[in-house]
Structures are given as C-alpha cells and as structure tokens.
Design a protein around this motif. Structure first.
Motif, short mmCIF file in Angstrom:
data_model
loop_
_atom_site.label_atom_id
_atom_site.label_comp_id
_atom_site.label_asym_id
_atom_site.label_seq_id
_atom_site.Cartn_x
_atom_site.Cartn_y
_atom_site.Cartn_z
N ASP A 123 0.91 -1.19 0.07
CA ASP A 123 0.15 0.07 0.11
C ASP A 123 0.91 1.35 -0.09
OD1 ASP A 123 -2.09 -1.57 0.16
OD2 ASP A 123 -2.58 -1.29 2.29
N GLN A 124 1.89 1.22 0.78
CA GLN A 124 2.77 2.35 0.66
C GLN A 124 3.61 2.63 -0.50
OE1 GLN A 124 5.75 1.58 3.91
NE2 GLN A 124 5.59 4.02 4.71
N LEU A 125 3.99 1.50 -0.89
CA LEU A 125 4.39 1.55 -2.33
C LEU A 125 3.60 2.28 -3.44
CD1 LEU A 125 6.88 1.02 -4.43
CD2 LEU A 125 5.90 -1.27 -4.72
N MET A 126 2.61 1.61 -3.37
CA MET A 126 1.25 2.31 -4.46
C MET A 126 1.31 3.89 -4.09
SD MET A 126 0.60 0.37 -6.79
CE MET A 126 -0.89 0.87 -7.60
N ASP A 127 0.99 3.97 -2.78
CA ASP A 127 0.94 5.51 -2.68
C ASP A 127 2.03 6.40 -3.04
OD1 ASP A 127 -1.33 5.08 -1.40
OD2 ASP A 127 -0.61 4.93 0.76
N MET A 128 3.29 5.93 -2.86
CA MET A 128 4.50 6.47 -3.37
C MET A 128 4.40 6.82 -4.74
SD MET A 128 7.52 6.00 -0.72
CE MET A 128 7.30 4.10 -0.51
N GLU A 130 2.03 6.37 -6.77
CA GLU A 130 1.08 7.51 -7.19
C GLU A 130 1.34 8.89 -7.18
OE1 GLU A 130 -2.30 9.18 -8.60
OE2 GLU A 130 -1.92 7.03 -8.78
N ARG A 131 2.01 9.42 -5.99
CA ARG A 131 2.52 10.57 -6.08
C ARG A 131 3.72 11.10 -7.08
NH1 ARG A 131 4.18 10.95 0.08
NH2 ARG A 131 3.98 8.80 0.00
N ILE A 132 4.47 10.05 -7.20
CA ILE A 132 5.65 10.19 -8.35
C ILE A 132 4.75 10.42 -9.62
CG2 ILE A 132 7.37 9.18 -9.53
CD1 ILE A 132 8.04 7.60 -7.02
#
Length: 148
Positions: A123-128, A130-132
C-alpha cells in the motif's frame, strides 16, 4: 554507476514485463498484442491514430498490428459513422476471451514480484508511486524570461 530511482524503476519495469511475456507466450500472445487487446478493452471504438498514440508507436505500425489481430479474429474494424474515411476498432468476442486468459497471467507476474512484501508495504509503495506519477504528470510552469 550508482543506482538512482529512475534506473531502479526502469529495471523493475523491464523485469516485470519480461515475467509477463514469458507467461503470455505459453498461450501464444506477444506483449504488443496483449497491449493492443488491453487498450481496446478500455477504449472500445478508438481510431487507429488514437491507438497508435496510446501505444506510443507510429500509425503505420499500429495499422500492421491491427491487421494481424484482425486476421486472427481478435479485433474488428467498423466504419466510423462520422467520417467515412476512418475506422473504429473493437475487440471481438474471441479477443475478449484471450484478454480474459491474459489477466490471471499478469496477476501471477505481479504476485511473484511482490513475494515477501507485506500488504502495508504494498500500500505504501502504491501511494508513493501515485505521488511520483502525479508529480511527473504536472505541466511544468513556464518560466518568465528576464526583461531585456
């Protein structure tokens, strides 16, 4: 050469594509074919130029790909009601069936890549990511030229 995030993302992307390609080959599908089928599923009725743009290839290249997929009865061209010179592209039932076979293969490749990574880390990876993606999708602000 020191690794940086751009290099790492490119390598991971390449390895994930390779993993999917190996699986897709077992049912006789190439990556470009799977890309066209997936895009047509999301953009039914797109024209060849629009498809070429999404694939990031020249229209003639997209046309050749469509020709082969049409011969295999996976894609069909239909006349554009608004422009008698243009064709709209659609998946056939057979193309949809093949796409349905490809989806689990893609999920297998992703699961293999994420093996040993906790759900919270995913989940954390997907959030990061998405921000990138958001950061890179922004149009750069135009810089004013200094007065002369």
């Amino acid at each position: 050469m020191d690794e940086n995030i751009g290099t790492m993302l490119a390598q991971v992307s390449r390895l994930l594509r390779r993993s999917f390609d190996e699986r897709a080959r077992t049912i006789g599908v190439t990556r470009p074919q799977s890309q066209v089928l997936a895009l047509l599923h999301r953009h039914q009725g797109i024209n060849q130029g629009g498809l070429a743009e999404l694939l990031e290839v020249e229209p003639i290249t997209a046309g050749r790909m469509i020709d082969r997929l049409q011969e295999a009865e996976l894609v069909e061209r239909r006349a554009d009601p608004g422009d008698r010179r243009a064709w709209r592209l659609y998946l056939t039932a057979r193309g949809q069936e093949l796409l349905d076979q490809l989806r689990p293969l893609g999920q297998e490749a992703i699961q293999s890549a994420l093996d040993g990574i906790a759900e919270s880390e995913r989940d954390q990876l997907m959030d990061m990511l998405e921000r990138i993606r958001t950061n890179l999708s922004r149009k750069p602000a135009l810089k004013a030229e200094p007065p002369r």
